[in-house]
Design a protein around this motif. Structure first.
Motif, PDB file in Angstrom:
ATOM      1  N   ALA A 197     -69.725  25.833  41.106  1.00  0.00           N
ATOM      2  CA  ALA A 197     -71.081  24.982  40.836  1.00  0.00           C
ATOM      3  C   ALA A 197     -70.771  23.478  40.640  1.00  0.00           C
ATOM      4  O   ALA A 197     -71.565  22.710  40.887  1.00  0.00           O
ATOM      5  CB  ALA A 197     -71.793  25.774  39.791  1.00  0.00           C
ATOM      6  N   TRP A 198     -69.493  23.298  39.784  1.00  0.00           N
ATOM      7  CA  TRP A 198     -69.229  22.106  39.524  1.00  0.00           C
ATOM      8  C   TRP A 198     -68.968  21.019  40.401  1.00  0.00           C
ATOM      9  O   TRP A 198     -69.157  19.814  40.453  1.00  0.00           O
ATOM     10  CB  TRP A 198     -68.409  22.107  38.230  1.00  0.00           C
ATOM     11  CG  TRP A 198     -67.033  22.384  38.531  1.00  0.00           C
ATOM     12  CD1 TRP A 198     -65.939  21.918  39.139  1.00  0.00           C
ATOM     13  CD2 TRP A 198     -66.530  23.885  37.992  1.00  0.00           C
ATOM     14  NE1 TRP A 198     -64.958  22.766  39.461  1.00  0.00           N
ATOM     15  CE2 TRP A 198     -65.203  23.605  38.443  1.00  0.00           C
ATOM     16  CE3 TRP A 198     -66.833  24.614  37.408  1.00  0.00           C
ATOM     17  CZ2 TRP A 198     -64.276  24.734  38.227  1.00  0.00           C
ATOM     18  CZ3 TRP A 198     -66.164  25.783  36.855  1.00  0.00           C
ATOM     19  CH2 TRP A 198     -64.857  25.715  37.384  1.00  0.00           C
TER      20      TRP A 198
ATOM     21  N   GLY B  45     -71.819  18.652  41.882  1.00  0.00           N
ATOM     22  CA  GLY B  45     -71.974  17.367  40.894  1.00  0.00           C
ATOM     23  C   GLY B  45     -71.049  16.459  41.144  1.00  0.00           C
ATOM     24  O   GLY B  45     -71.377  15.255  41.137  1.00  0.00           O
ATOM     25  N   ILE B  46     -69.772  16.870  41.123  1.00  0.00           N
ATOM     26  CA  ILE B  46     -68.652  15.989  41.033  1.00  0.00           C
ATOM     27  C   ILE B  46     -68.382  15.104  42.244  1.00  0.00           C
ATOM     28  O   ILE B  46     -68.280  13.841  42.318  1.00  0.00           O
ATOM     29  CB  ILE B  46     -67.264  16.792  40.738  1.00  0.00           C
ATOM     30  CG1 ILE B  46     -67.250  17.063  39.116  1.00  0.00           C
ATOM     31  CG2 ILE B  46     -66.190  15.640  41.012  1.00  0.00           C
ATOM     32  CD1 ILE B  46     -66.241  17.957  38.933  1.00  0.00           C
TER      33      ILE B  46
ATOM     34  N   VAL C  30     -71.015  14.579  44.497  1.00  0.00           N
ATOM     35  CA  VAL C  30     -72.211  13.788  44.655  1.00  0.00           C
ATOM     36  C   VAL C  30     -71.913  12.420  43.824  1.00  0.00           C
ATOM     37  O   VAL C  30     -72.221  11.351  44.487  1.00  0.00           O
ATOM     38  CB  VAL C  30     -73.620  14.159  44.240  1.00  0.00           C
ATOM     39  CG1 VAL C  30     -74.828  13.434  44.188  1.00  0.00           C
ATOM     40  CG2 VAL C  30     -74.021  15.359  45.034  1.00  0.00           C
ATOM     41  N   ALA C  31     -71.427  12.669  42.553  1.00  0.00           N
ATOM     42  CA  ALA C  31     -71.083  11.456  41.833  1.00  0.00           C
ATOM     43  C   ALA C  31     -70.329  10.617  42.334  1.00  0.00           C
ATOM     44  O   ALA C  31     -70.067   9.425  42.330  1.00  0.00           O
ATOM     45  CB  ALA C  31     -70.939  12.129  40.325  1.00  0.00           C
TER      46      ALA C  31
ATOM     47  N   LEU D 249     -71.639   8.613  45.161  1.00  0.00           N
ATOM     48  CA  LEU D 249     -72.423   7.438  44.527  1.00  0.00           C
ATOM     49  C   LEU D 249     -71.758   6.421  43.860  1.00  0.00           C
ATOM     50  O   LEU D 249     -71.832   5.076  44.104  1.00  0.00           O
ATOM     51  CB  LEU D 249     -73.394   8.041  43.355  1.00  0.00           C
ATOM     52  CG  LEU D 249     -74.309   7.170  42.699  1.00  0.00           C
ATOM     53  CD1 LEU D 249     -75.387   7.285  44.078  1.00  0.00           C
ATOM     54  CD2 LEU D 249     -74.932   8.036  41.698  1.00  0.00           C
ATOM     55  N   CYS D 250     -70.448   6.726  43.357  1.00  0.00           N
ATOM     56  CA  CYS D 250     -69.618   5.856  42.765  1.00  0.00           C
ATOM     57  C   CYS D 250     -69.096   4.947  43.877  1.00  0.00           C
ATOM     58  O   CYS D 250     -68.973   3.829  43.798  1.00  0.00           O
ATOM     59  CB  CYS D 250     -68.324   6.282  42.171  1.00  0.00           C
ATOM     60  SG  CYS D 250     -67.122   5.328  41.446  1.00  0.00           S
TER      61      CYS D 250
ATOM     62  N   PHE E  54     -64.954   4.063  31.708  1.00  0.00           N
ATOM     63  CA  PHE E  54     -65.542   4.023  33.380  1.00  0.00           C
ATOM     64  C   PHE E  54     -66.643   3.249  33.496  1.00  0.00           C
ATOM     65  O   PHE E  54     -66.776   2.405  34.487  1.00  0.00           O
ATOM     66  CB  PHE E  54     -65.399   5.580  33.568  1.00  0.00           C
ATOM     67  CG  PHE E  54     -65.893   5.852  35.084  1.00  0.00           C
ATOM     68  CD1 PHE E  54     -65.033   5.425  36.032  1.00  0.00           C
ATOM     69  CD2 PHE E  54     -66.909   6.212  35.244  1.00  0.00           C
ATOM     70  CE1 PHE E  54     -65.510   5.792  37.378  1.00  0.00           C
ATOM     71  CE2 PHE E  54     -67.461   6.546  36.481  1.00  0.00           C
ATOM     72  CZ  PHE E  54     -66.714   6.232  37.488  1.00  0.00           C
TER      73      PHE E  54
ATOM     74  N   LEU F 139     -67.500  -0.435  35.566  1.00  0.00           N
ATOM     75  CA  LEU F 139     -68.234  -0.436  36.679  1.00  0.00           C
ATOM     76  C   LEU F 139     -69.336  -1.483  36.139  1.00  0.00           C
ATOM     77  O   LEU F 139     -69.825  -2.376  37.095  1.00  0.00           O
ATOM     78  CB  LEU F 139     -69.034   0.784  36.867  1.00  0.00           C
ATOM     79  CG  LEU F 139     -68.269   1.981  37.442  1.00  0.00           C
ATOM     80  CD1 LEU F 139     -69.147   3.383  37.736  1.00  0.00           C
ATOM     81  CD2 LEU F 139     -67.705   1.421  39.025  1.00  0.00           C
TER      82      LEU F 139
ATOM     83  N   ILE G 219     -73.643   7.918  37.718  1.00  0.00           N
ATOM     84  CA  ILE G 219     -72.650   8.763  38.165  1.00  0.00           C
ATOM     85  C   ILE G 219     -72.154   9.718  37.326  1.00  0.00           C
ATOM     86  O   ILE G 219     -71.967  10.920  37.770  1.00  0.00           O
ATOM     87  CB  ILE G 219     -71.405   7.750  38.698  1.00  0.00           C
ATOM     88  CG1 ILE G 219     -71.724   6.645  39.611  1.00  0.00           C
ATOM     89  CG2 ILE G 219     -70.134   8.472  38.993  1.00  0.00           C
ATOM     90  CD1 ILE G 219     -70.828   5.657  39.829  1.00  0.00           C
TER      91      ILE G 219
ATOM     92  N   THR H 230     -74.527  12.588  36.653  1.00  0.00           N
ATOM     93  CA  THR H 230     -74.536  13.713  37.710  1.00  0.00           C
ATOM     94  C   THR H 230     -73.426  14.374  37.639  1.00  0.00           C
ATOM     95  O   THR H 230     -73.425  15.724  37.689  1.00  0.00           O
ATOM     96  CB  THR H 230     -74.711  12.896  39.081  1.00  0.00           C
ATOM     97  OG1 THR H 230     -74.879  11.710  39.063  1.00  0.00           O
ATOM     98  CG2 THR H 230     -75.364  13.854  39.929  1.00  0.00           C
ATOM     99  N   ALA H 231     -72.250  13.703  37.085  1.00  0.00           N
ATOM    100  CA  ALA H 231     -70.948  14.573  37.393  1.00  0.00           C
ATOM    101  C   ALA H 231     -70.750  15.353  35.915  1.00  0.00           C
ATOM    102  O   ALA H 231     -69.849  15.968  35.841  1.00  0.00           O
ATOM    103  CB  ALA H 231     -69.805  13.696  37.986  1.00  0.00           C
TER     104      ALA H 231
ATOM    105  N   SER I 101     -70.686  18.668  34.921  1.00  0.00           N
ATOM    106  CA  SER I 101     -69.913  19.558  35.911  1.00  0.00           C
ATOM    107  C   SER I 101     -68.341  19.193  35.591  1.00  0.00           C
ATOM    108  O   SER I 101     -67.593  20.393  35.451  1.00  0.00           O
ATOM    109  CB  SER I 101     -69.980  19.129  37.405  1.00  0.00           C
ATOM    110  OG  SER I 101     -71.367  19.265  37.816  1.00  0.00           O
ATOM    111  N   ILE I 102     -67.908  18.166  34.932  1.00  0.00           N
ATOM    112  CA  ILE I 102     -66.644  17.945  34.565  1.00  0.00           C
ATOM    113  C   ILE I 102     -66.458  18.809  33.205  1.00  0.00           C
ATOM    114  O   ILE I 102     -65.414  19.429  33.179  1.00  0.00           O
ATOM    115  CB  ILE I 102     -66.379  16.554  34.341  1.00  0.00           C
ATOM    116  CG1 ILE I 102     -66.531  15.574  35.535  1.00  0.00           C
ATOM    117  CG2 ILE I 102     -65.054  16.255  33.518  1.00  0.00           C
ATOM    118  CD1 ILE I 102     -66.474  14.214  35.563  1.00  0.00           C
TER     119      ILE I 102
ATOM    120  N   ALA J 181     -67.852  21.677  32.433  1.00  0.00           N
ATOM    121  CA  ALA J 181     -67.578  22.958  32.864  1.00  0.00           C
ATOM    122  C   ALA J 181     -66.052  23.222  33.396  1.00  0.00           C
ATOM    123  O   ALA J 181     -65.330  24.285  33.012  1.00  0.00           O
ATOM    124  CB  ALA J 181     -68.670  23.666  33.675  1.00  0.00           C
TER     125      ALA J 181
END
Lengths: 353, 360
Positions: free
Chosen positions: A317-318, A321-322, A324-325, A328-329, B136, B140, B154, B157-158, B161-162, B164
């Protein structure tokens, strides 16, 4: 590629307005990404239905993101769209199932909720000069809270008329693929997609060719200059929030049509997705730059990359998210570098919009 | 005559003061609670399940649960003042810091019998992780000149997930009671530890503000970046620094959060805390567009939010419906503090003053 050899590229970029430049980048990136997906992952992405599914799944997001873009072009922000969408879906679900209403009144309810949020938030932001972030934050809290007050438990709608509308599939002639049985099946889209594309078209025209549309850009670019030009800044900001909330209401109904249930946890994080797609689509949070066509491609890019990640076997699942981010970055840095490079290239020349 | 005019001056001064909003909010909430029933303010000395004597009561709950927000409000105020934007990634960064802390403490086994590393080492790693996230965001915002809200989107969103991913999506559980001290009570001390940590953080930041130019520099960058550069400040460095400081605050919050449950839930930990932290800054009367700030008002704002939450819980408002009531209160507060409305009030004050003067 051929453009790069052309010596006049820099010149051409300099002549382009910021809006068009960012729009071009987004569209190119989307097509490159989709073609790469077709080439490297084949099967799934070659089917037109995959593309249609991306549209089906994101029709609500496209509508909300359009509203978001307009607010962002005017220099504001609205983070209540997800909450409004959840509230709309819950109210419509309760109306249809518990009160035996019909689909038409449900649409009116959706529009009414959007209108109410828009009027209140717009008044607070434009006429009382409160920061849009705080106002819409309160709006989000209120909408989310109200959703659970209306009904605590999530439930599926069993209303006949609504189901008929929900299940309506518009077949696209000539596009489609052969299924396992060897029968040619046309690709389909839901009604929501038609609504979404209509919204994009209408607001593209409004932003490009109407006086009110140009006012949004002027106010977002510089409120002071807009005021001196004789633009009613307060009213323009009010309209931008009004439009955004009404579109959030419509988006909420389209979302409701797609999922067919009411729940307090619906559309969670939709506001951030809408902001992200607007940004990827070339709208700048500082205002004055942006386009709803870009937003459409922003949504498509965002969901395409999610599809690529899932189908590439990163099923954990992660990764969504990573990635997409990460995307975006990259977009943000490209935008930032391009803008500063362009500013340097113009070296003090006048900024055209 | 002189006496009354002095008094009136103070009243209109109070309306312009930043501390007005949180203080008035606290007063209103207190009066409200007194009307409902003063039992709200009872403080008892109980024994918790570890047998320690601890204070309990609604006020203690407010001080306990509001502490994370207060610590975050410190960093958020600085970021807001310097960059004119907000960091919306703090909730996700708390998840990262908490996950890193647990990873170090657990080692390879997610459910160890004892901790595999000293807490201070784990906390240190957590601080580094959160500072990297802050750095970070800072790069930016400061170097690439991306609006803070977008840049932090950014990590927003991440981040979870990071978090986890750091622990391979397992749920580490620490069984040592010692680890629970940071989110609970240290034996022998009856005051909740998060509040003590918050007090230490507040003390540190006030010493820093008193003995260094951090506050002054931050404000000057926030008010006018170009002017700040012309007088020899480095706006890029200062903006970057505020984000790193926020990172440290986030790591402290992360430690408290994971210590409270001795475990972590990646999708739920510190959920929506970024909104509350920004709200704390706004309730403190600080302009969210940057510039001048008042640290004490922000911290007070954080406790006001917790006070409100606890009051609403007391009114038997279900947890899910809480945001709706919160929103109404927030709207009332910001409308009262809106420039136009404030102008109106101070104009009314001036009018009554001048009319009285005429009468005299």
């Amino acid at each position: 590629m051929s453009k790069k050899k052309n010596g006049g590229l820099g010149d051409r970029i300099r002549k382009m307005s910021d809006t068009n430049l960012l729009l071009t980048i987004t569209i190119i990136v989307f097509f490159v990404m989709y073609i790469c997906a077709m080439v490297f992952q084949g099967a799934g992405f070659l089917k037109p239905q995959t593309f249609c599914n991306i549209l089906n799944n994101n029709a609500a997001l496209i509508i909300s993101a359009c509203g978001m873009s307009i607010v962002m072009i005017t220099g504001g922000i609205d983070i209540s769209v997800g909450g409004v969408a959840a509230l709309v879906s819950m109210c419509c679900a309760v109306h249809l199932d518990y009160q035996n209403g019909n689909v038409f009144t449900a649409v009116l309810i959706a529009l009414g909720i959007g209108l109410a949020f828009g009027v209140i938030q717009g008044l607070l932001v434009a006429y009382l000069d409160i920061q849009p972030f705080i106002v819409s934050l309160a709006g989000m809290f209120f909408a989310r809270g109200m959703t659970t007050i209306v009904n605590t438990k999530p439930f599926n709608v069993a209303h006949e008329g609504f189901k008929a509308v929900k299940e309506t599939r518009i077949r696209i002639p000539g596009l489609g693929s052969v299924n396992k049985k060897g029968v040619f099946v046309n690709a389909y889209v839901e009604i929501g997609v038609v609504v979404a594309l209509l919204v994009v078209l209408i607001f593209f025209i409004v932003l490009r060719w109407t006086k009110q549309g140009r006012n949004f850009y002027a106010v977002g670019g510089s409120r002071q200059s807009a005021l001196m030009l004789g633009i009613n800044v307060k009213r323009t900001r009010f309209y931008s929030h009004l439009i955004c909330s009404i579109l959030a209401g419509i988006g909420g109904f389209v979302y409701f049509m797609h999922v067919g249930s009411g729940s307090a946890s619906h559309a969670q994080g939709m506001e951030m997705n809408a902001i992200a797609s607007s940004i990827i689509g070339g709208t700048m949070l500082t205002g004055g730059v942006g386009n709803v066509i870009g937003t459409l491609f922003g949504v498509l890019s965002l969901s395409t990359i999610q599809n690529i990640v899932t189908s590439a076997g990163f099923d954990k699942a992660w990764w969504t998210g990573i990635t997409v981010a990460g995307m975006l970055c990259i977009f943000l840095v490209i935008q930032s570098v391009l803008m500063s490079w362009k500013k340097k290239a113009m070296s003090g020349g006048d900024d055209n919009l | 005559m002189t006496n009354t005019s002095k008094k009136q001056f103070q009243i209109s001064d109070l309306f312009r003061s930043q501390l007005m909003i949180p203080v008035i909010a606290i007063l209103i909430l207190t009066i409200f609670n007194l009307i409902i029933g003063p039992s709200f303010f009872n403080i008892r000395l109980d024994h918790n399940n570890l047998g320690n004597a601890v204070l309990s009561g609604n006020l203690i709950t407010i001080l306990d649960n509001g502490s994370e927000l207060a610590i975050l409000a410190i960093g958020m105020t600085l970021v807001t003042a310097a960059s004119g934007g907000q960091d919306i990634s703090v909730g996700a960064t708390i998840a990262i810091a908490g996950s890193a802390i647990l990873k170090i403490l657990c080692g390879s086994d997610p459910h160890p019998e004892t901790m595999q590393a000293p807490i201070i080492a784990a906390f240190f790693v957590g601080v580094i992780a959160a500072m990297l996230c802050g750095a970070f965001n800072g790069i930016l915002v400061a170097y690439f000149r991306i609006q803070p809200m977008v840049a932090t989107l950014i990590l927003f969103t991440a981040g979870r997930s990071i978090a986890a991913w750091i622990n391979n999506n397992e749920l580490p559980i620490i069984k040592d009671a010692e680890f629970g001290y940071f989110g609970g009570f240290i034996p022998g001390i009856a005051v909740p530890t998060p509040f003590l940590i918050a007090v230490v953080c507040v003390a540190i930041i006030f010493l820093v503000m008193k003995f260094t130019n951090l506050g002054l520099y931050t404000q000057s960058v926030g008010i006018n970046e170009n002017a700040a550069r012309l007088i020899g400040l480095n706006p890029v460095l200062i903006k970057f620094l505020t984000f790193v400081i926020l990172g440290v605050c986030v790591a402290v919050c992360g430690l408290i959060k994971v210590s409270r449950i001795s475990s972590i839930n990646y999708s739920v930990i510190a959920k929506d805390i970024e909104m509350d932290a920004i709200l704390a800054v706004a309730l403190g009367g600080n302009a969210l567009s940057g510039g001048k700030f008042n640290m004490a008002a922000s911290i007070l704002g954080a406790y006001v939010i917790q006070y409100l939450t606890t009051t609403l819980y007391r009114m038997k408002v279900p947890a899910d419906a809480l945001p709706a009531y919160k929103a109404v209160v927030v709207i009332v507060l910001v409308v009262l503090s809106a420039p136009t409305v404030r102008e109106f009030f101070s104009k009314m004050g001036r009018k009554t003053r001048s009319s009285r003067r005429e009468a005299a």
